[in-house]
Design a protein around this motif. Sequence first.
Motif, PDB file in Angstrom:
ATOM      1  N   SER A  14       1.014  -1.139  -0.058  1.00 25.13           N
ATOM      2  CA  SER A  14       0.211   0.005   0.225  1.00 25.13           C
ATOM      3  C   SER A  14       1.048   1.278  -0.011  1.00 25.13           C
ATOM      4  O   SER A  14       0.636   2.220   0.771  1.00 25.13           O
ATOM      5  CB  SER A  14      -0.997   0.083   1.094  1.00 25.13           C
ATOM      6  N   GLY A  15       2.076   1.410  -0.936  1.00 25.70           N
ATOM      7  CA  GLY A  15       2.843   2.403  -0.899  1.00 25.70           C
ATOM      8  C   GLY A  15       3.454   2.673   0.293  1.00 25.70           C
ATOM      9  O   GLY A  15       4.256   3.603   0.639  1.00 25.70           O
ATOM     10  N   SER A  16       3.726   1.756   1.114  1.00 33.31           N
ATOM     11  CA  SER A  16       4.401   1.863   2.537  1.00 33.31           C
ATOM     12  C   SER A  16       5.894   0.853   2.334  1.00 33.31           C
ATOM     13  O   SER A  16       5.526  -0.261   1.776  1.00 33.31           O
ATOM     14  CB  SER A  16       3.483   1.256   3.691  1.00 33.31           C
ATOM     15  N   ALA A  17       6.845   1.243   2.952  1.00 27.55           N
ATOM     16  CA  ALA A  17       7.995   0.647   3.034  1.00 27.55           C
ATOM     17  C   ALA A  17       7.955  -0.365   4.139  1.00 27.55           C
ATOM     18  O   ALA A  17       7.219  -0.297   5.154  1.00 27.55           O
ATOM     19  CB  ALA A  17       9.379   1.451   3.419  1.00 27.55           C
ATOM     20  N   ALA A  18       8.769  -1.563   3.883  1.00 20.35           N
ATOM     21  CA  ALA A  18       8.757  -2.605   5.041  1.00 20.35           C
ATOM     22  C   ALA A  18       9.475  -2.040   6.372  1.00 20.35           C
ATOM     23  O   ALA A  18      10.456  -1.208   6.021  1.00 20.35           O
ATOM     24  CB  ALA A  18       9.462  -3.772   4.623  1.00 20.35           C
ATOM     25  N   TYR A  19       9.290  -2.745   7.273  1.00 21.30           N
ATOM     26  CA  TYR A  19      10.028  -2.449   8.426  1.00 21.30           C
ATOM     27  C   TYR A  19      11.404  -2.376   8.391  1.00 21.30           C
ATOM     28  O   TYR A  19      12.332  -1.574   8.468  1.00 21.30           O
ATOM     29  CB  TYR A  19       9.673  -3.323   9.690  1.00 21.30           C
ATOM     30  N   ARG A  20      12.148  -3.522   7.655  1.00 24.52           N
ATOM     31  CA  ARG A  20      13.452  -3.506   7.573  1.00 24.52           C
ATOM     32  C   ARG A  20      14.116  -2.423   6.313  1.00 24.52           C
ATOM     33  O   ARG A  20      15.257  -2.503   6.250  1.00 24.52           O
ATOM     34  CB  ARG A  20      13.692  -4.851   6.890  1.00 24.52           C
ATOM     35  N   ASP A  21      13.186  -1.822   5.792  1.00 27.96           N
ATOM     36  CA  ASP A  21      13.559  -0.831   4.884  1.00 27.96           C
ATOM     37  C   ASP A  21      13.430   0.564   5.376  1.00 27.96           C
ATOM     38  O   ASP A  21      13.651   1.530   4.783  1.00 27.96           O
ATOM     39  CB  ASP A  21      12.800  -0.807   3.298  1.00 27.96           C
ATOM     40  N   GLU A  22      12.933   0.526   6.481  1.00 30.68           N
ATOM     41  CA  GLU A  22      12.725   1.937   6.972  1.00 30.68           C
ATOM     42  C   GLU A  22      14.304   2.620   7.630  1.00 30.68           C
ATOM     43  O   GLU A  22      15.146   1.712   7.840  1.00 30.68           O
ATOM     44  CB  GLU A  22      11.788   1.719   8.583  1.00 30.68           C
ATOM     45  N   PRO A  23      14.363   3.872   7.523  1.00 32.28           N
ATOM     46  CA  PRO A  23      15.786   4.479   8.088  1.00 32.28           C
ATOM     47  C   PRO A  23      16.040   3.748   9.258  1.00 32.28           C
ATOM     48  O   PRO A  23      15.375   3.960  10.300  1.00 32.28           O
ATOM     49  CB  PRO A  23      15.308   5.906   7.963  1.00 32.28           C
ATOM     50  N   ASP A  24      17.511   3.638   9.391  1.00 31.15           N
ATOM     51  CA  ASP A  24      18.131   3.300  10.488  1.00 31.15           C
ATOM     52  C   ASP A  24      17.712   1.819  11.221  1.00 31.15           C
ATOM     53  O   ASP A  24      18.068   1.371  12.133  1.00 31.15           O
ATOM     54  CB  ASP A  24      17.905   4.354  11.792  1.00 31.15           C
ATOM     55  N   VAL A  25      17.019   1.170  10.268  1.00 29.23           N
ATOM     56  CA  VAL A  25      16.545  -0.221  10.724  1.00 29.23           C
ATOM     57  C   VAL A  25      17.579  -0.922  10.054  1.00 29.23           C
ATOM     58  O   VAL A  25      17.587  -1.201   8.589  1.00 29.23           O
ATOM     59  CB  VAL A  25      15.254  -0.477  10.292  1.00 29.23           C
ATOM     60  N   PRO A  26      18.122  -2.197  10.903  1.00 30.12           N
ATOM     61  CA  PRO A  26      19.063  -3.090   9.918  1.00 30.12           C
ATOM     62  C   PRO A  26      18.270  -3.855   9.065  1.00 30.12           C
ATOM     63  O   PRO A  26      17.099  -4.282   9.384  1.00 30.12           O
ATOM     64  CB  PRO A  26      19.608  -3.980  11.278  1.00 30.12           C
ATOM     65  N   HIS A  27      18.829  -4.115   7.578  1.00 29.98           N
ATOM     66  CA  HIS A  27      17.960  -4.864   6.628  1.00 29.98           C
ATOM     67  C   HIS A  27      17.744  -6.532   6.892  1.00 29.98           C
ATOM     68  O   HIS A  27      17.004  -6.967   6.405  1.00 29.98           O
ATOM     69  CB  HIS A  27      18.844  -4.880   5.471  1.00 29.98           C
ATOM     70  N   ASP A  28      18.261  -6.863   8.155  1.00 27.90           N
ATOM     71  CA  ASP A  28      18.126  -8.273   8.648  1.00 27.90           C
ATOM     72  C   ASP A  28      17.423  -8.459   9.816  1.00 27.90           C
ATOM     73  O   ASP A  28      17.582  -9.336  10.493  1.00 27.90           O
ATOM     74  CB  ASP A  28      19.430  -9.149   8.531  1.00 27.90           C
ATOM     75  N   SER A  29      16.929  -7.248  10.310  1.00 28.58           N
ATOM     76  CA  SER A  29      16.172  -7.144  11.614  1.00 28.58           C
ATOM     77  C   SER A  29      15.051  -8.183  11.892  1.00 28.58           C
ATOM     78  O   SER A  29      14.299  -8.567  11.036  1.00 28.58           O
ATOM     79  CB  SER A  29      15.637  -5.953  11.813  1.00 28.58           C
ATOM     80  N   ASN A  30      15.323  -8.879  12.956  1.00 30.45           N
ATOM     81  CA  ASN A  30      14.191  -9.853  13.375  1.00 30.45           C
ATOM     82  C   ASN A  30      13.331  -9.038  14.596  1.00 30.45           C
ATOM     83  O   ASN A  30      12.736  -9.959  15.261  1.00 30.45           O
ATOM     84  CB  ASN A  30      14.791 -11.127  13.742  1.00 30.45           C
ATOM     85  N   ASN A  31      13.268  -7.789  14.636  1.00 31.39           N
ATOM     86  CA  ASN A  31      12.602  -7.263  15.738  1.00 31.39           C
ATOM     87  C   ASN A  31      10.967  -7.541  15.292  1.00 31.39           C
ATOM     88  O   ASN A  31      10.562  -7.406  14.135  1.00 31.39           O
ATOM     89  CB  ASN A  31      13.058  -5.873  15.647  1.00 31.39           C
ATOM     90  N   ASP A  32      10.227  -7.463  16.278  1.00 31.05           N
ATOM     91  CA  ASP A  32       8.706  -7.861  16.283  1.00 31.05           C
ATOM     92  C   ASP A  32       8.122  -6.149  16.379  1.00 31.05           C
ATOM     93  O   ASP A  32       8.358  -5.418  17.258  1.00 31.05           O
ATOM     94  CB  ASP A  32       8.350  -8.614  17.471  1.00 31.05           C
ATOM     95  N   THR A  33       7.369  -5.999  15.305  1.00 30.69           N
ATOM     96  CA  THR A  33       6.681  -4.898  15.352  1.00 30.69           C
ATOM     97  C   THR A  33       5.097  -5.045  15.643  1.00 30.69           C
ATOM     98  O   THR A  33       4.276  -4.409  15.734  1.00 30.69           O
ATOM     99  CB  THR A  33       6.561  -4.205  14.007  1.00 30.69           C
TER     100      THR A  33
END
Length: 491
Positions: A295-314
């Motif tokens: 829906s025109g929104s970036a994935a969490y892993r593509d957000e600024p300052d988020v590691p591209h391999d992050s396994n953080n829970d949102t």
Amino acid sequence: MATANRALFMLFGGTGDLALRKLYPALFELYKKGSIDNHFALLGLARRPHTDEEFQKMVLDSISSEADNQEQAEEFASHFYFRSHDVTNVEHYRALSKLADELDKKYELDGNRIFYVSMAPRFFGIVAKNLKDEHVLSDNGGFNRLVIEKPFGRDYDSAEKLNNELTTAFKEDQIFRIDHYLGKEMVQSIPVIRFGNPIIDAVWNHNYIDNIQITLSEKLGVEDRAGYYDTAGALRDMVQNHTMQIMTLLAMDKPASFVDTDVRAAKIKTLENMNFYDTEGVKENFVRGQYGAGSGSAAYRDEPDVPHDSNNDTFVAGKVTYKLPRWEGTPFYVRTGKKLAAKATRVDVVFKKDINNIFAKAYLPDTLKTNVLSILIDPRGGITLRVNVKDSKQGFHTETIDLDYLQNDARASEVPQPYERLFHDILNGDHTNFASWPEVAAAWKYVDPIQKYWDETQPNFPNYEPGSMGPKASDELLARDGHSWYFPEEK
């Protein structure tokens, strides 16, 4: 007119975002309403140097939209002072002690001091120790109160260490752990709804309630908080504190009286009677998620300052049960997440269906819907109760209606903001809406095994789309018990 309180506020982090957006406007509302008057002063502390005049200009800018007139705003701001302060430098605390005595005398503050630490948690213990060691605490009959923001640790061990550091300088009854959700109007209304209405109090147990659902959903993503959020995640950021506190108000037995000591005792008993999960229990009863692109929104892993391999829970959803007789067999379902379909904080109390449905033989047995009491917390406060009635058509047919109360704009504008309420309680020494150490400890002990299991296993992320209500596993969690999320209800 409210009774005015006398106090010197020392705000560590005095030029920070929280202070300018929330804290100074909250104090200004108390000033306008007479809860504080000319007998108060605030000393802002931060590393970067500012003059008193520059600091007062910041305060004026932060309250400008709330002022009745410029004279009122300037009189309020004249009570604000600023000092450049290094929290690790003991000499700076000695200068604070001298200045505090001067302000106490100037404003006739009776030695009352409130120390508000709006900084990273690693500084909490340092500040508390130096306040005591360098004699910044009042010793002339006034009160000393320490206020700290979350996060209070990142697990039980770090929270215990932090608490030990604080209690070397302050007693438990002098410490106020802020959870701003406890300052929200409808959260504070939960005990009144439960215990102030006999028709509700009588059925608030497993005999009548099928399940209770707590939703804290956000439409926004991580925004500019990635530096903190990626080290915390939804479980630590929202479940361990806000969600647990709301759930405890819903689950606790009736306190002996509605004073802070009795309310805290009831809450502690409730938290300590949760059924804690081992690894298999976590796998079965808790779900995590992370939003992908859509829906025109970036994935969490593509957000600024988020590691591209992050396994953080949102996103987190879970099933909580209690050993308390009141809730035998009744689950509490919780969920919270980012980039969801709606911004909402609410409680949905789903009642059991009447097994002795007298209409079942003559009419369709499933025409009677389940009663649901909804407590709406954000974005607009209110209460709804879904009930069955006869419809107006020929013959005998039923329909469902909502008996509802929603705050109108006029009422909503009168409701104090959470920090205004909490400042008022701090001034009055009322701990009812603040978390005690035993509450914090029990919440961490519950959450730690969940986080530990997640840290040791590889998730299949991302697993939900922006604009949804989370991963499918969240729906399946309830479906295994024959339940479903009430909100957002299918129309």
